[in-house]
Design an enzyme around this catalytic site. Structure first.
Site, PDB file in Angstrom:
ATOM      1  N   SER A  10     -11.479  -9.537 -20.516  1.00  0.00           N
ATOM      2  CA  SER A  10     -11.609  -8.173 -19.996  1.00  0.00           C
ATOM      3  C   SER A  10     -11.816  -7.125 -21.080  1.00  0.00           C
ATOM      4  O   SER A  10     -12.389  -6.065 -20.813  1.00  0.00           O
ATOM      5  CB  SER A  10     -10.377  -7.815 -19.157  1.00  0.00           C
ATOM      6  OG  SER A  10      -9.183  -8.020 -19.897  1.00  0.00           O
ATOM      7  N   GLU A  16      -5.647   9.305 -15.188  1.00  0.00           N
ATOM      8  CA  GLU A  16      -4.406   8.921 -15.857  1.00  0.00           C
ATOM      9  C   GLU A  16      -4.741   7.802 -16.816  1.00  0.00           C
ATOM     10  O   GLU A  16      -5.737   7.096 -16.644  1.00  0.00           O
ATOM     11  CB  GLU A  16      -3.389   8.423 -14.828  1.00  0.00           C
ATOM     12  CG  GLU A  16      -3.529   6.953 -14.426  1.00  0.00           C
ATOM     13  CD  GLU A  16      -4.820   6.594 -13.698  1.00  0.00           C
ATOM     14  OE1 GLU A  16      -5.439   7.510 -13.102  1.00  0.00           O
ATOM     15  OE2 GLU A  16      -5.231   5.414 -13.728  1.00  0.00           O
ATOM     16  N   LYS A  58     -13.389  -1.360 -18.134  1.00  0.00           N
ATOM     17  CA  LYS A  58     -13.066  -0.107 -17.445  1.00  0.00           C
ATOM     18  C   LYS A  58     -14.257   0.840 -17.296  1.00  0.00           C
ATOM     19  O   LYS A  58     -14.308   1.648 -16.372  1.00  0.00           O
ATOM     20  CB  LYS A  58     -11.913   0.594 -18.155  1.00  0.00           C
ATOM     21  CG  LYS A  58     -10.621  -0.201 -18.023  1.00  0.00           C
ATOM     22  CD  LYS A  58      -9.414   0.684 -18.088  1.00  0.00           C
ATOM     23  CE  LYS A  58      -8.159  -0.056 -17.658  1.00  0.00           C
ATOM     24  NZ  LYS A  58      -7.779  -1.126 -18.602  1.00  0.00           N
TER      25      LYS A  58
HETATM   26  C1  LIG Z   1      -6.671  -1.875 -18.424  1.00  0.00           C
HETATM   27  C2  LIG Z   1      -6.946  -3.253 -18.859  1.00  0.00           C
HETATM   28  C3  LIG Z   1      -6.534  -4.365 -18.097  1.00  0.00           C
HETATM   29  C4  LIG Z   1      -5.691  -4.242 -16.857  1.00  0.00           C
HETATM   30  O1  LIG Z   1      -6.290  -3.580 -15.794  1.00  0.00           O
HETATM   31  P1  LIG Z   1      -6.827  -4.304 -14.496  1.00  0.00           P
HETATM   32  O2  LIG Z   1      -7.098  -3.196 -13.577  1.00  0.00           O
HETATM   33  O3  LIG Z   1      -5.772  -5.245 -14.009  1.00  0.00           O
HETATM   34  O4  LIG Z   1      -8.045  -5.047 -14.893  1.00  0.00           O
HETATM   35  C5  LIG Z   1      -6.884  -5.628 -18.530  1.00  0.00           C
HETATM   36  N1  LIG Z   1      -7.581  -5.819 -19.659  1.00  0.00           N
HETATM   37  C6  LIG Z   1      -7.981  -4.789 -20.430  1.00  0.00           C
HETATM   38  C7  LIG Z   1      -8.743  -5.062 -21.686  1.00  0.00           C
HETATM   39  C8  LIG Z   1      -7.676  -3.476 -20.057  1.00  0.00           C
HETATM   40  O5  LIG Z   1      -8.074  -2.454 -20.836  1.00  0.00           O
END
Ligand SMILES: *Cc1c(COP(=O)(O)O)cnc(C)c1O
Length: 408
Positions: free
Chosen positions: A389, A122, A100
C-alpha cells in the site's frame, strides 16, 4: 425498506441506498450534516455516470499519481520462503508514497464539480494529509488539515510537507490528540462551513456515502492487479493479502475478486504488542458492534462503550474502528482476517528491504508478514498477491529509533 441485495456479494447492490452493508454502515451523524451527505451522495452518483468525470479522473490518476502501478514478482522473497510465488502490487510507487492519492484525486474532482472552494481533511500519520494537500495545490484549492497534536510531533516531516504545499495544518488538543480527535474536529468544521467546504475522508470509513465512494476510488488497484496477473501468470492469484486500517487499500484490491470464490482474501490488522486491551488495533480480536464517527461497525470499546486506547507501530493502522464493508464480508465469511504484531513487522520490514531493495511502509509490512506465512505453507505452483500500500521512507526515522540506531 431498500430492496435486499440479490446475492450476498452482489457488487451492484452493496451498500443499499441508505449505506448499509448488511447490518453495518449507515448514516449516524448530527441532523446538520444529513443534507450535506445526501448532496454528496447525489453528486457522486451523477459524476460516476458522467464520462467526462471518469476520463478526467483517469487522466489525473495517470499523469499526477503515476497509474497504473506495476505488479512485481518478489523473486528473492519467494526463494526465501520456498513456497508460493509472491507478487507485490506496487502502490508504493504512487505520487506522495501510498494508495491514498487515488481517493484524494477522486474527491477533489468531485468537490470541484460541486462548486466547493475549500477542502478539509483529517490525518493520523500524515499520509492522507500529504496526498490531500498535494491535490489541493495542483487544483488551487484552499486546504485545511486537522491533525492530533501528538501525531504532529511524531510526524513533523509530514506536517512540513503539507505546509510546503500550501495547506494549513491545525493541531487538535482534544482527547488522545490523535486521529479520532482529528476526525471529530474535521466534522465540527464541516458542520459549520458545509456550504463552501468539502470534507475528504481518508479511508473507507464514516457515514454513507464515504465507505462506498472511497472504495470505488481504490477499486482501480484490484482491477489493474487482475489484468496484470492474468497477463503474467495466465490465471488469478490463490490468495490476496492487504493490511487494514480503516480498510481502503484492502477493499480496493479485494473488490474485483469478491466474486471469484477460488481467490482467498485476507485482511491484516495491527496486533501491536499483542492482543491485550489497549495494546493493539485488531478490531476483529475483541472489538464489539457499535457506532463511531458516522458508521455502525466493529469497534474496540470497553463494556461502557468508551473507545479503547489503541496501539500499533504503524500510525496508519492505529484506529479503533474498521470500515463497515469489512465487517460485513467478515460476517458472511468471504474475507478472513489475521493480525501481525509490531515485532513481526519490524523483522519483516528489514527482511524485505534486504532481499528486494524495497522499503515497505510499516502498514504494508503487516500484509507482508501474513503473506509470507501463507506463501511458506503453500506449494510452489500457487500465487500470493500482496498489496504494497505504501513506501517506507516516512518510517525510517522511527525504525532507526526502535532499532537503537542513531542517525546523527
Ligand atoms: C493510511 C495507510 C494505510 C491504512 O489505511 P487503509 O484505509 O486501511 O488502507 C495503509 N497503508 C499505508 C501505506 C497508508 O498510508
Amino acid at each position: 425498506m431498500p430492496a435486499a441485495p440479490t446475492s450476498p456479494i452482489d457488487r451492484h447492490a452493496l451498500p443499499d441506498a441508505a449505506g448499509h452493508f448488511g447490518q453495518f454502515g449507515g448514516v449516524y451523524v448530527p441532523e446538520t450534516l444529513m443534507t450535506a451527505l445526501q448532496e454528496l451522495a447525489a453528486a457522486y452518483e451523477r459524476a460516476k455516470a458522467d464520462p467526462a468525470y471518469v476520463s478526467e479522473l483517469r487522466r489525473h490518476l495517470k499523469e499526477f499519481a503515476g497509474r497504473p502501478t506495476e505488479l512485481y514478482f518478489a523473486e528473492r522473497l519467494t526463494a526465501h520462503c520456498g513456497g508460493a510465488r509472491i507478487y507485490f502490487k506496487r502502490e508504493d510507487l504512487l505520487h506522495t508514497g501510498a494508495h491514498k492519492i487515488n481517493n484524494a484525486i477522486g474527491q477533489v474532482l468531485l468537490a470541484l464539480r460541486m462548486g466547493k472552494k475549500r477542502i478539509i481533511a483529517e490525518t493520523g500519520a500524515g499520509q492522507h494529509g500529504v496526498a490531500t494537500a498535494a491535490v489541493c495545490a495542483k487544483f488551487g484549492l484552499q486546504c485545511v488539515i486537522y491533525m492530533g497534536a501528538v501525531d504532529m510531533e511524531r510526524q513533523a516531516l509530514n506536517v512540513f510537507r503539507m505546509r510546503l504545499m500550501g495547506a494549513e495544518v491545525r493541531g487538535v488538543e482534544a482527547g488522545q490528540k490523535t486521529l479520532k480527535d482529528a476526525v471529530n474536529e474535521a466534522m465540527r468544521d464541516w458542520v459549520t462551513n458545509v456550504r463552501d467546504t468539502h470534507y475528504i475522508l481518508g479511508s473507507a470509513l464514516g457515514a454513507h456515502p464515504y465507505p462506498m465512494m472511497v472504495r470505488d476510488f481504490h477499486r482501480v488497484i484490484g482491477q489493474e492487479a487482475k489484468e496484470q496477473i492474468l497477463v503474467r501468470e495466465g490465471r488469478l492469484p490463490d490468495e490476496i493479502v492487504a493490511c487494514v486500517g480503516g480498510g481502503s487499500n484492502a477493499i480496493g484490491v479485494f473488490f474485483d475478486f469478491l466474486q471469484d470464490p477460488a481467490v482467498k482474501l485476507i485482511g491484516v490488522e495491527a496486533g501491536g504488542r499483542g492482543i491485550t486491551r489497549g495494546e493493539h488495533a485488531a478490531r476483529f480480536e475483541g472489538g464489539k458492534l457499535g457506532v463511531l464517527q458516522g458508521s455502525k461497525t466493529y469497534i474496540l470499546q470497553n463494556p461502557d462503550g468508551q473507545i479503547e486506547l489503541t496501539h500499533s507501530v504503524s500510525a496508519g493502522l492505529d484506529y479503533a474502528a474498521i470500515g463497515p464493508e469489512h465487517a460485513y464480508y467478515r460476517d458472511i465469511g468471504r474475507i478472513s482476517y489475521a493480525y501481525a504484531t509490531d515485532d513481526e513487522v519490524m523483522e519483516t520490514f528489514q527482511l524485505v528491504s534486504r532481499l528486494e531493495g524495497i522499503i515497505p511502509a510499516l502498514e504494508s509490512t503487516h500484509a507482508i508478514v501474513e503473506g509470507l506465512k501463507r506463501a511458506k505453507a503453500l506449494s510452489k505452483d500457487k500465487l500470493v498477491l500482496i498489496n504494497l500500500s505504501g513506501r517506507g521512507d516516512k518510517d525510517v526515522n522511527q525504525v532507526a529509533k526502535l532499532l537503537g540506531v542513531s542517525l546523527r
